[in-house]
Design an enzyme around this catalytic site. Structure first.
Site, PDB file in Angstrom:
ATOM      1  N   GLY A  12      41.317  40.427  33.514  1.00 50.43           N
ATOM      2  CA  GLY A  12      41.086  41.307  34.779  1.00 50.43           C
ATOM      3  C   GLY A  12      40.580  42.426  35.056  1.00 50.43           C
ATOM      4  O   GLY A  12      41.040  43.123  33.877  1.00 50.43           O
ATOM      5  N   PHE A  13      40.249  42.537  35.727  1.00 48.45           N
ATOM      6  CA  PHE A  13      39.991  44.777  35.977  1.00 48.45           C
ATOM      7  C   PHE A  13      41.656  45.458  35.585  1.00 48.45           C
ATOM      8  O   PHE A  13      41.577  45.936  34.573  1.00 48.45           O
ATOM      9  CB  PHE A  13      39.635  44.335  37.650  1.00 48.45           C
ATOM     10  CG  PHE A  13      39.400  46.035  38.685  1.00 48.45           C
ATOM     11  CD1 PHE A  13      38.777  47.295  37.022  1.00 48.45           C
ATOM     12  CD2 PHE A  13      40.039  46.333  39.029  1.00 48.45           C
ATOM     13  CE1 PHE A  13      39.379  48.483  37.111  1.00 48.45           C
ATOM     14  CE2 PHE A  13      39.520  47.724  40.031  1.00 48.45           C
ATOM     15  CZ  PHE A  13      39.476  48.754  38.813  1.00 48.45           C
ATOM     16  N   ILE A  14      42.613  45.290  36.031  1.00 48.80           N
ATOM     17  CA  ILE A  14      43.408  46.288  35.826  1.00 48.80           C
ATOM     18  C   ILE A  14      44.468  45.174  34.463  1.00 48.80           C
ATOM     19  O   ILE A  14      44.844  46.635  33.717  1.00 48.80           O
ATOM     20  CB  ILE A  14      44.687  45.672  37.344  1.00 48.80           C
ATOM     21  CG1 ILE A  14      43.868  46.805  38.932  1.00 48.80           C
ATOM     22  CG2 ILE A  14      46.087  46.477  36.618  1.00 48.80           C
ATOM     23  CD1 ILE A  14      44.443  46.383  39.462  1.00 48.80           C
ATOM     24  N   TYR A 154      46.614  35.718  51.669  1.00 45.76           N
ATOM     25  CA  TYR A 154      46.957  36.925  50.184  1.00 45.76           C
ATOM     26  C   TYR A 154      47.992  37.303  50.717  1.00 45.76           C
ATOM     27  O   TYR A 154      48.743  37.210  49.555  1.00 45.76           O
ATOM     28  CB  TYR A 154      45.663  36.982  50.324  1.00 45.76           C
ATOM     29  CG  TYR A 154      45.953  38.636  49.419  1.00 45.76           C
ATOM     30  CD1 TYR A 154      45.867  38.413  47.406  1.00 45.76           C
ATOM     31  CD2 TYR A 154      45.678  39.815  49.926  1.00 45.76           C
ATOM     32  CE1 TYR A 154      46.103  39.356  47.046  1.00 45.76           C
ATOM     33  CE2 TYR A 154      45.636  40.984  48.355  1.00 45.76           C
ATOM     34  CZ  TYR A 154      46.232  40.242  46.906  1.00 45.76           C
ATOM     35  OH  TYR A 154      46.080  41.425  46.214  1.00 45.76           O
ATOM     36  N   LYS A 158      52.029  36.845  48.215  1.00 46.93           N
ATOM     37  CA  LYS A 158      52.326  38.433  48.009  1.00 46.93           C
ATOM     38  C   LYS A 158      54.078  38.625  48.491  1.00 46.93           C
ATOM     39  O   LYS A 158      54.747  39.187  47.384  1.00 46.93           O
ATOM     40  CB  LYS A 158      51.626  39.803  47.900  1.00 46.93           C
ATOM     41  CG  LYS A 158      50.094  39.043  46.788  1.00 46.93           C
ATOM     42  CD  LYS A 158      50.828  39.293  45.402  1.00 46.93           C
ATOM     43  CE  LYS A 158      48.944  39.440  44.857  1.00 46.93           C
ATOM     44  NZ  LYS A 158      49.726  39.058  43.110  1.00 46.93           N
TER      45      LYS A 158
END
Length: 338
Positions: A12-14, A154, A158
């Site tokens: 993934g991106f991070i 979402y 979290k």
């Protein structure tokens, strides 16, 4: 001896950027990623391929819900630290497919916490989001303020992760840090993120959707700043205080658990219209703007108080959004030959 870090979400991106940083610093990293088709899997595989060129990186392809596979990988790798970044991402997609968020973000995170508990790791770090602040309107957001008004599934998943993690930290004396991200952007970014979508559309002469007529504010955080902050937090292991009185003002450290929540943001709210104008300047091309009303579940502004991060690590994100946009555009043009 090399410190070993298990990172979920390394395709993934991070996760890609964090793994790269830790590998460059001499860590041994094992990545775990489902490489799901939420967006272009070729981009995900390209990130993993780059990491696999490093001799201290290894990876497993698997979903978070597969507890047996996660357990086996963790037992074989024996990590000192776990950084849990993998999740079903995207605020807007949670309106279409909420069950995916419960499966990955709640069940999957529980599986990761179980590994951390069983292996008694030194530090568990997990990604949360600025979206947990929800309807809060007192800014900049600070970690010690109440956050019980989430506006999307979402964000709710979290916030559930934060509550679950606090319980595990208390029950098993498991040092845990949750970090709340603020609008992350940068090179190798996700195609569903605003900057990527805007640049792609402008270059192809397609209109861009501008919600709330551009009168929205975001605390844009450059990805390389973000992962430097995570790197610093790895060493900022929370300890349970002897008494409530020992907790410094502004610290989110729990009085009953080795648990802390930390904002990672640029501490600078930027108007969406200014962000778009910076993209246009960088591209030398005007956007075709499709002005729209606020989208369901969205918030008009986010803005981080990052004083706790700086106090714990001596670091805070500082990349100006114009500089970050220029870096992204250079990468995008090179990657897609545009």
């Amino acid at each position: 001896m090399q410190r070993k870090v298990l990172i979920t979400g390394t395709a993934g991106f991070i996760g890609f950027h964090l793994a790269k940083l830790l590998l460059d610093e001499g860590f041994r990293v094992h990545g775990y990623d489902g490489i799901t088709d939420y967006y272009d899997v070729n981009l995900k595989r390209r990130r993993h391929a780059m990491l696999l060129q490093h001799g201290s990186f290894s990876a497993t392809e698997g979903i978070l819900e597969d507890a047996a596979l996660l357990d086996r990988i963790a037992d074989e790798f024996q990590p000192d630290v776990i950084v849990h970044l993998a999740a079903q991402a995207g605020v807007r997609y949670s309106l279409e497919n909420p069950r995916a968020y419960l499966d990955a973000n709640v069940i999957g995170t529980f599986n990761v916490m179980e590994i951390a508990r069983r292996l008694e790791i030194q530090h568990l770090l997990m990604a949360s989001t600025s979206s947990v602040y929800g309807a809060n309107d007192e800014m900049p957001f600070i970690e010690t303020e109440k956050a019980d008004s989430q506006l999307t599934i979402y964000a709710a998943t979290k916030k559930a992760n934060e509550s679950m993690a606090h319980a595990y930290a208390h029950l098993w004396n498991l040092p845990t840090t949750m970090f709340r991200f603020f609008t992350v952007y940068g090179t190798w970014g996700r195609p569903d993120l605003a900057l990527y979508k805007f640049v792609d559309a402008i270059l192809d002469d397609r209109p861009i959707d501008v919600y709330n007529h551009g009168e929205m504010y975001r605390d844009f955080t450059y990805v390389e700043d973000l992962v430097r902050a995570i790197r610093g937090l790895i060493d900022a292991v929370p300890m349970r205080p002897v008494s409530k009185e020992e907790i410094e003002a502004g610290d989110s450290l729990s009085p009953v658990a080795p648990f802390r929540i930390v904002n990672i943001g640029n501490s600078d709210k930027v108007r969406l219209l200014d962000f778009i104008e910076a993209i246009e300047t960088c591209l030398g091309k005007k956007a075709i703007r499709n002005y729209m009303e606020m989208q369901k579940g969205d918030v008009p502004a986010t803005w981080a108080n990052a004083e706790l991060l700086q106090r714990l690590t001596g670091y805070r994100p500082q990349t100006d959004f114009r500089e970050g946009i220029a870096k992204f555009v250079a990468w995008f043009r090179d990657y897609y030959s545009k």
